[in-house]
Design an enzyme around this catalytic site. Structure first.
Site, PDB file in Angstrom:
ATOM      1  N   CYS A   1       0.601  -1.244  -0.168  1.00 11.38           N
ATOM      2  CA  CYS A   1      -0.010   0.284   0.529  1.00 11.38           C
ATOM      3  C   CYS A   1       0.910   1.359   0.189  1.00 11.38           C
ATOM      4  O   CYS A   1       0.229   2.484  -0.104  1.00 11.38           O
ATOM      5  CB  CYS A   1      -0.839   0.504   1.419  1.00 11.38           C
ATOM      6  SG  CYS A   1      -2.110  -1.107   1.153  1.00 11.38           S
TER       7      CYS A   1
ATOM      8  N   ASN B   1     -10.066   0.534  -0.217  1.00 11.79           N
ATOM      9  CA  ASN B   1      -8.905   0.608   0.094  1.00 11.79           C
ATOM     10  C   ASN B   1      -8.608  -0.316  -1.601  1.00 11.79           C
ATOM     11  O   ASN B   1      -8.721  -1.551  -1.684  1.00 11.79           O
ATOM     12  CB  ASN B   1      -8.037  -0.296   0.764  1.00 11.79           C
ATOM     13  CG  ASN B   1      -6.788  -0.592   1.082  1.00 11.79           C
ATOM     14  OD1 ASN B   1      -5.915   0.193   0.313  1.00 11.79           O
ATOM     15  ND2 ASN B   1      -6.119  -1.015   1.959  1.00 11.79           N
TER      16      ASN B   1
ATOM     17  N   HIS C   1      -3.422   7.444   2.646  1.00 15.65           N
ATOM     18  CA  HIS C   1      -3.984   6.168   2.188  1.00 15.65           C
ATOM     19  C   HIS C   1      -4.903   5.698   3.423  1.00 15.65           C
ATOM     20  O   HIS C   1      -5.406   5.765   3.853  1.00 15.65           O
ATOM     21  CB  HIS C   1      -2.335   5.399   2.451  1.00 15.65           C
ATOM     22  CG  HIS C   1      -3.468   3.980   2.135  1.00 15.65           C
ATOM     23  ND1 HIS C   1      -3.519   3.413   0.724  1.00 15.65           N
ATOM     24  CD2 HIS C   1      -3.101   2.484   2.543  1.00 15.65           C
ATOM     25  CE1 HIS C   1      -3.832   1.868   1.022  1.00 15.65           C
ATOM     26  NE2 HIS C   1      -3.513   1.445   2.410  1.00 15.65           N
TER      27      HIS C   1
HETATM   28  O1  UT7 Z   1      -3.996  -1.095   3.548  1.00 10.10           O
HETATM   29  C1  UT7 Z   1      -2.641  -1.349   4.072  1.00 10.10           C
HETATM   30  C2  UT7 Z   1      -2.757  -1.509   5.293  1.00 10.10           C
HETATM   31  N1  UT7 Z   1      -3.809  -1.778   6.048  1.00 10.10           N
HETATM   32  C3  UT7 Z   1      -4.789  -1.448   6.707  1.00 10.10           C
HETATM   33  O2  UT7 Z   1      -4.279  -0.365   7.524  1.00 10.10           O
HETATM   34  C4  UT7 Z   1      -6.085  -2.745   7.840  1.00 10.10           C
HETATM   35  C5  UT7 Z   1      -6.029  -2.235   8.813  1.00 10.10           C
HETATM   36  N2  UT7 Z   1      -6.610  -3.224  10.003  1.00 10.10           N
HETATM   37  C6  UT7 Z   1      -8.271  -2.482  10.147  1.00 10.10           C
HETATM   38  O3  UT7 Z   1      -8.415  -1.226   9.623  1.00 10.10           O
HETATM   39  C7  UT7 Z   1      -9.261  -3.637  10.740  1.00 10.10           C
HETATM   40  O4  UT7 Z   1      -8.068  -4.138  11.884  1.00 10.10           O
HETATM   41  C8  UT7 Z   1     -10.258  -4.084   9.973  1.00 10.10           C
HETATM   42  C9  UT7 Z   1     -11.087  -2.934   9.251  1.00 10.10           C
HETATM   43  C10 UT7 Z   1      -9.397  -5.002   9.677  1.00 10.10           C
HETATM   44  C11 UT7 Z   1     -10.872  -5.310  10.924  1.00 10.10           C
HETATM   45  O5  UT7 Z   1     -11.620  -4.106  12.129  1.00 10.10           O
HETATM   46  P1  UT7 Z   1     -10.896  -4.942  13.912  1.00 10.10           P
HETATM   47  O6  UT7 Z   1     -11.696  -3.856  14.271  1.00 10.10           O
HETATM   48  O7  UT7 Z   1      -9.970  -4.653  13.867  1.00 10.10           O
HETATM   49  O8  UT7 Z   1     -12.203  -6.143  13.532  1.00 10.10           O
HETATM   50  P2  UT7 Z   1     -11.178  -7.311  14.325  1.00 10.10           P
HETATM   51  O9  UT7 Z   1     -10.864  -8.190  13.299  1.00 10.10           O
HETATM   52  O10 UT7 Z   1     -10.627  -6.469  15.834  1.00 10.10           O
HETATM   53  O11 UT7 Z   1     -11.943  -8.339  14.896  1.00 10.10           O
HETATM   54  C12 UT7 Z   1     -13.618  -7.767  15.691  1.00 10.10           C
HETATM   55  C13 UT7 Z   1     -14.850  -8.638  15.289  1.00 10.10           C
HETATM   56  C14 UT7 Z   1     -14.687  -9.639  15.935  1.00 10.10           C
HETATM   57  O12 UT7 Z   1     -15.707 -10.596  16.331  1.00 10.10           O
HETATM   58  P3  UT7 Z   1     -15.194 -10.707  17.913  1.00 10.10           P
HETATM   59  O13 UT7 Z   1     -14.320 -12.103  17.954  1.00 10.10           O
HETATM   60  O14 UT7 Z   1     -14.924  -9.391  18.612  1.00 10.10           O
HETATM   61  O15 UT7 Z   1     -16.229 -12.152  17.607  1.00 10.10           O
HETATM   62  C15 UT7 Z   1     -14.764 -10.551  14.220  1.00 10.10           C
HETATM   63  O16 UT7 Z   1     -14.632 -11.996  14.177  1.00 10.10           O
HETATM   64  O17 UT7 Z   1     -15.351  -8.653  14.166  1.00 10.10           O
HETATM   65  C16 UT7 Z   1     -15.255  -9.551  13.410  1.00 10.10           C
HETATM   66  N3  UT7 Z   1     -15.536  -9.165  12.163  1.00 10.10           N
HETATM   67  C17 UT7 Z   1     -17.085  -8.689  11.692  1.00 10.10           C
HETATM   68  N4  UT7 Z   1     -17.889  -8.951  11.540  1.00 10.10           N
HETATM   69  C18 UT7 Z   1     -18.705  -8.448  10.610  1.00 10.10           C
HETATM   70  C19 UT7 Z   1     -14.632  -9.046  11.324  1.00 10.10           C
HETATM   71  N5  UT7 Z   1     -14.753  -9.038   9.866  1.00 10.10           N
HETATM   72  C20 UT7 Z   1     -15.885  -8.890   9.530  1.00 10.10           C
HETATM   73  C21 UT7 Z   1     -16.853  -8.800   9.163  1.00 10.10           C
HETATM   74  N6  UT7 Z   1     -18.276  -8.123   9.226  1.00 10.10           N
HETATM   75  N7  UT7 Z   1     -16.397  -8.511   7.681  1.00 10.10           N
END
Ligand code: UT7
Length: 332
Positions: free
Chosen positions: A116, A286, A256
């Site tokens: 990215c 993204n 970004h």
């Molecule tokens: O561009 C290159 C660099 N990339 C980035 O900068 C991305 C960085 N990361 C992020 O933007 C975030 O970590 C994400 C958007 C990918 C995820 O957000 P998060 O707040 O970190 O969520 P998480 O992965 O901690 O998941 C929280 C909960 C989990 O459930 P439990 O374990 O709390 O029950 C996931 O299973 O949300 C669940 N979850 C979803 N729920 C509904 C994960 N993906 C989804 C989804 N829809 N698509």
């Protein structure tokens, strides 16, 4: 003779027509609009549906948009750089095909890959070519067909990424406008947190790697998020300090577009007002190498000659950095 700086003198963009909305994603994986919007800021993304078209198609369209709006002769372009993590094919650089297709017949061309951060690093390369005095027109394109490497059964990644392309032209400037400074960083600690495991020299493609889904993007979102927030904010604040820029001196933050929360945290740390933070993530998601030029293209009408713009990016690898640039023209 006054010092030559490298200024952006034109921008162009292209996004494919098909719109993949959060509502449509709800029918594909276990997710919902509320979760996606609150966690990422994304509402929809564009997808290149044509199976026979690759990243070059997006890049060519964006470059043609620039050439048309700037009214330049492509034969005058000296260098074509394509920032991309999704080249048409391994080995033969996609930039070469793009250059030929757009009529940049006197240019040399190659691809740049830093996930990215590809476009941000590409800005550094393009500016250095111009500042050296060796080249006068350097076309930098950021393009990615992310849909070609995304598993649309994996809700951790399919809600984030989209396809798109943007392009900028760097030319010499003698008024001190354009590229001012950079802070670029990388750390191999990130290698396992955001990657495609197979298909490279470490794990060539086999029937098993395909069956096991190892040719799709894998992301440990939580870990990447943590590093992205602290590192992107850190370099952006540091480049301001280094150049004695107060929050009032900064006119725009062009960051970004990976996650609205990461951009807001960066703006917060810099102390810049919300009104200066340019966001289009809700429309495109993204787009990896295309996010920065798509922001430039969408908000070009707001920029004034002399505006101080801070660019920031964070990506796989890990790779990240910040660039300070003075805008060089008024649109119209
Ligand atoms: O561009 C290159 C660099 N990339 C980035 O900068 C991305 C960085 N990361 C992020 O933007 C975030 O970590 C994400 C958007 C990918 C995820 O957000 P998060 O707040 O970190 O969520 P998480 O992965 O901690 O998941 C929280 C909960 C989990 O459930 P439990 O374990 O709390 O029950 C996931 O299973 O949300 C669940 N979850 C979803 N729920 C509904 C994960 N993906 C989804 C989804 N829809 N698509």
């Amino acid at each position: 003779m006054s010092k030559i700086t490298a200024a952006i003198t034109a921008v162009g963009k292209y996004v494919p027509e098909f719109v993949l909305t959060n509502e449509l994603l709800e029918t594909m994986v276990d997710t919902n609009d509320e979760w996606i919007t609150s966690r990422t800021g994304i509402k929809e993304r564009r997808i290149l549906k044509d199976a026979d078209k690759g990243t070059s198609y997006l890049a060519i369209k964006a470059a043609e948009d620039l050439i048309k709006s700037a009214g330049i002769n492509p034969e005058e372009i000296d260098v074509v750089l394509l920032a991309t993590a999704t080249p048409d094919q391994p080995v033969a650089a996609t930039a070469v095909y793009v250059a030929t297709q757009i009529g940049a017949v006197n240019a040399f061309a190659y691809d740049l890959q830093a996930a990215c951060s590809s476009f941000l690093y590409g800005m550094s390369t393009a500016a250095a070519y111009v500042e050296s005095g060796r080249y006068k027109k350097v076309l930098l394109i950021g393009a990615d067909k992310m849909s070609s490497i995304i598993d649309y059964k994996d809700r951790a990644t399919c809600i984030i990424f989209g396809d798109g392309a943007g392009a900028v032209l760097f030319e010499p400037n003698t008024e001190g406008l354009g590229f001012q400074d950079e802070l670029l960083r990388s750390d191999g600690i990130g290698r396992d947190f955001l990657r495609i495991e197979a298909g490279g020299s470490l794990m060539p493609a086999t029937i098993e790697t395909v069956e096991q889904g190892k040719h799709f993007v894998y992301q440990d979102g939580k870990t990447v998020f943590k590093y992205a927030v602290s590192n992107m904010a850190d370099v952006s604040a540091r480049i301001m300090e280094k150049n004695n820029l107060s929050h009032d001196d900064v006119n725009w933050l062009v960051a970004h577009q990976a996650n609205r929360r990461i951009i807001d945290a960066t703006a917060n740390r810099m102390g810049v007002d919300e009104s200066k933070v340019l966001i289009n993530i809700e429309r495109y998601g993204n787009t990896t190498s295309a996010t920065l030029p798509l922001v430039l293209a969408d908000f070009e009408h707001l920029f004034k000659k002399g505006d101080n713009i801070i660019f920031a990016a964070f990506g796989g690898g890990f790779t990240w950095g910040s660039i300070y640039l003075k805008w060089a023209y008024n649109k119209n």
